[in-house]
Motif scaffolding. Structure first.
Motif, mmCIF file in Angstrom:
data_model
loop_
_atom_site.group_PDB
_atom_site.id
_atom_site.type_symbol
_atom_site.label_atom_id
_atom_site.label_comp_id
_atom_site.label_asym_id
_atom_site.label_seq_id
_atom_site.Cartn_x
_atom_site.Cartn_y
_atom_site.Cartn_z
ATOM 1 N N ASP A 1 -15.928 -10.326 1.712
ATOM 2 C CA ASP A 1 -14.482 -10.149 1.491
ATOM 3 C C ASP A 1 -13.892 -9.780 2.842
ATOM 4 O OD1 ASP A 1 -11.913 -9.036 0.779
ATOM 5 O OD2 ASP A 1 -12.874 -7.088 0.524
ATOM 6 N N THR A 2 -13.081 -10.648 3.408
ATOM 7 C CA THR A 2 -12.523 -10.274 4.712
ATOM 8 C C THR A 2 -11.011 -10.098 4.612
ATOM 9 O OG1 THR A 2 -11.792 -12.287 5.859
ATOM 10 C CG2 THR A 2 -14.183 -11.941 5.687
ATOM 11 N N GLY A 3 -10.478 -9.326 5.535
ATOM 12 C CA GLY A 3 -9.034 -9.107 5.557
ATOM 13 C C GLY A 3 -8.536 -8.963 6.985
ATOM 14 N N ARG A 54 0.844 -1.198 0.000
ATOM 15 C CA ARG A 54 0.000 0.000 0.000
ATOM 16 C C ARG A 54 0.875 1.243 0.000
ATOM 17 N NH1 ARG A 54 -5.412 -1.514 3.571
ATOM 18 N NH2 ARG A 54 -6.037 -3.114 2.064
ATOM 19 N N MET A 114 -1.819 -10.305 4.169
ATOM 20 C CA MET A 114 -3.212 -10.248 4.598
ATOM 21 C C MET A 114 -3.853 -11.632 4.524
ATOM 22 S SD MET A 114 -6.276 -7.996 2.929
ATOM 23 C CE MET A 114 -5.866 -6.353 3.356
ATOM 24 N N ASN A 156 -11.430 -7.201 9.225
ATOM 25 C CA ASN A 156 -12.511 -6.471 8.566
ATOM 26 C C ASN A 156 -13.345 -7.442 7.739
ATOM 27 O OD1 ASN A 156 -14.101 -4.505 7.521
ATOM 28 N ND2 ASN A 156 -12.531 -3.520 6.264
ATOM 29 N N TRP A 173 -16.148 -0.339 2.692
ATOM 30 C CA TRP A 173 -14.877 -0.627 2.019
ATOM 31 C C TRP A 173 -15.097 -0.748 0.516
ATOM 32 C CZ3 TRP A 173 -11.503 -3.165 -1.072
ATOM 33 C CH2 TRP A 173 -10.136 -2.910 -0.820
HETATM 34 N N1 SER Z 1 -10.670 -5.585 1.278
HETATM 35 C C1 SER Z 1 -10.768 -5.331 2.679
HETATM 36 C C2 SER Z 1 -9.527 -4.674 3.245
HETATM 37 O O1 SER Z 1 -8.541 -4.553 2.549
HETATM 38 C C3 SER Z 1 -11.007 -6.636 3.406
HETATM 39 O O2 SER Z 1 -10.088 -7.574 2.969
HETATM 40 O O3 SER Z 1 -9.543 -4.292 4.376
#
Ligand code: SER
Length: 592
Positions: A225-227, A68, A86, A202, A160
């Motif tokens: 979609d979890t992270g 990022r 992740m 998340n 998100w």
């Molecule tokens: N896409 C979301 C995030 O990056 C959950 O994976 O937080």
């Protein structure tokens, strides 16, 4: 619990819940030249979130490396990292909120053994685009989370995506852990999110597609979609408010302490920046990014240079980056086996760092000279300081320090002018980055598609002409050219280059169709289908065939997409052939 164990437990837990593991893809998105880096586990899944069937099914799980760049300036605090891993699980039109939150709760409390009493959760409070998320709040209540620990927050906190400006998105529910439970309860306010209550996971409920002009429309399927950030979670599990003090970072921090002769606890921000940036640089180099003045290469260059400047501010003026990189790569407990590209590209990684460091030391001296020139002419303003910061990578503190050493008194609005100029610049580059990310996820540039198909043809031609020892070890595509790395012990002769070029052009002229087929990985290996340079594959894979499927010119495992017929490619020309490390060659080629 440390990183390795956390990864294993996570995957095992979700396999037990009928998920299929998918591999981590390269940091540089394949066929998506408009996004510089993969920044979330969902990035390679965008087409499937939009409804395309995934070869591995509807329940997926992965450990994905991410980068990022938006956070580069934030690195230095306790929780920000540029490169990180992740953990994620996905439902592609399968389970939704209730089941997903129940699985997250079970994993956190039963597998990680975090006391449920330490949890705070957030839900979307609702607005004109989507209703208040009572379903998630009710699910949390049923799981035993007290009402006062369920917080409703607005879109800026609890929504998100889309990752670019359009695409899948939705409300989310975030899970926080109180890392100082012995203190009296405090208000759960945003300012506290990163301090006492640390975010671990998340759950995003991707049920909307954002179109242009702020329009949200329901997706044809609802997804989850979890992270979960590994760094933060390991910190939480070890009761650490500073994630850089966990075992993930310790060997790297220790090495920097030795190199600078300074203790981490008295120099936290610069040491964190050095550690973070060199670790990121190692993984970018492993994925074939090279320092350059443009795009991904520029981000890499900036990371390396920022680390060198920080080291210099700590009094370290000799080359140190490749020694530090060795410690990152040796960190078997965290990465061994998961990233074979680290080992494969080890020599190249170390050499690139050394070369870049040598180059930069010359620039660094120029920057110092420029500062001293401006001081002499009494022209060291905030604006000039920003230019030095931007061109030579000097942080403001170092410029101020140089001024102090020369007894130069800076004007009263010096800092303000610097910050204002920087703010304007950051805004500009963020807008540019957003635009970049946006296009890529929703559509592919037709030129990129052509180069991708040409890459398969080149791979196949090289194997025919040089032998089966040729194996792709990397590739990079822009709208202007393709770059292809492969294993081969010596320089190609003029004749070999010409033959390869001609063979690819023959394939193109034969107007061969391109088809795809989903099969098990095992089946693909039985059929002798070439696998890509990443070494781990999921159980179900997609193979792309060029020509007749029974006797194809090329058969490779790949995520696609490709053009429909080779006749679309035009003329193929090899522009350059060179070494790309020991036992490896590199070809640049054009289509016209
Ligand atoms: N896409 C979301 C995030 O990056 C959950 O994976 O937080």
């Amino acid at each position: 619990m440390q990183a390795r164990e956390l990864k294993e437990k996570y995957i095992k837990f979700f396999l037990g819940k009928k998920h299929v593991e998918i591999p981590s893809v390269s940091l540089v998105p394949e066929n998506d030249r408009s996004a510089l880096f993969v920044s979330a586990g969902m990035h390679p899944l965008v087409p499937y979130l939009l409804g395309q069937p995934h070869p591995s099914g509807k329940r997926l799980v992965s450990v994905q490396e991410c980068l990022r760049t938006g956070d580069i300036e934030e690195v230095g605090d306790t929780t920000h990292h540029t490169w990180f891993e992740m953990l994620g699980n996905w439902s592609l039109g399968d389970y939704f909120k209730k089941e997903s939150l129940a699985m997250s709760f079970e994993f956190i409390t039963k597998v990680l053994n975090i006391d449920p009493k330490l949890l705070h959760v957030t839900c979307f409070e609702g607005d004109k685009d989507a209703p208040r998320d009572e379903t998630s709040a009710d699910a949390w209540k049923k799981l035993g989370i007290k009402k006062e620990r369920i917080h409703f927050l607005p879109k800026k906190d609890n929504w998100w995506g889309p990752a670019g400006t359009t695409g899948p998105c939705g409300p989310d529910s975030e899970i926080f852990v109180d890392i100082f439970p012995d203190l009296p309860d405090e208000n759960f306010v945003k300012g506290n999110l990163r301090g006492r209550y640390m975010e671990t996971w998340n759950n995003v409920f991707m049920e909307y597609n954002k179109g242009k002009k702020e329009k949200y429309s329901p997706l044809s399927q609802v997804n989850v979609d979890t992270g979960m950030g590994i760094e933060r979670t390991v910190a939480i599990l070890n009761g650490l408010a500073d994630s850089y003090q966990s075992s993930i970072w310790l060997p790297i921090i220790k090495k920097i302490e030795t190199q600078t002769g300074l203790p981490y606890l008295k120099n936290q921000a610069p040491i964190r920046i050095i550690a973070d940036h060199i670790r990121s640089a190692v993984f970018l180099l492993a994925d074939d990014v090279e320092p350059s003045p443009k795009e991904a290469g520029y981000v890499l260059r900036r990371l390396i240079r920022r680390a060198i400047v920080q080291a210099k501010s700590l009094g370290l003026s000799e080359n140190f980056t490749s020694d530090l990189a060795e410690v990152v790569m040796e960190n078997k407990n965290n990465y061994a086996g998961d990233y074979p590209e680290l080992e494969r590209n080890q020599d190249l990684i170390l050499k690139s760092l050394d070369d870049e460091e040598n180059r930069f030391r010359v620039t660094l001296d120029k920057g110092l000279k420029e500062i001293s020139r401006l001081i002499k002419k009494k022209e060291l303003s905030g604006l000039n300081a920003f230019n030095i910061y931007q061109t030579h990578g000097f942080p403001l503190e170092m410029i101020i320090e140089e001024a102090r050493k020369s007894n130069y008194s800076l004007s009263s609005d010096f800092q303000e002018a610097f910050e204002e100029t920087k703010k304007g610049h950051v805004k500009l580059s963020q807008t540019a980055a957003k635009g970049k990310f946006a296009g890529g996820l929703s559509g592919n540039d037709p030129q990129v598609l052509k180069y991708h198909t040409a890459t398969h043809l080149l791979h196949s031609a090289l194997r025919k002409i040089l032998g089966d020892h040729v194996k792709q070890s990397g590739s990079n595509i822009t709208t202007e050219r393709l770059r292809f790395d492969f294993t081969h012990p010596q320089k190609l002769t003029e004749e070999e280059i010409k033959k390869t070029e001609n063979l690819v052009n023959d394939y193109i002229k034969s107007a061969l169709p391109i088809t795809q087929k989903t099969m098990t990985y095992e089946e693909s290996q039985k059929q002798g289908i070439i696998s890509f340079f990443k070494d781990h594959y999921p159980e179900k894979v997609t193979a792309y065939f060029i020509g007749n499927e029974k006797d194809p010119v090329s058969a490779e495992l790949c995520m696609g997409p490709h053009v429909k017929n080779t006749e679309d490619l035009g003329r193929f020309t090899i522009q350059k052939e060179e070494s790309s490390g020991s036992g490896k060659r590199r070809i640049y080629a054009l289509l016209s």
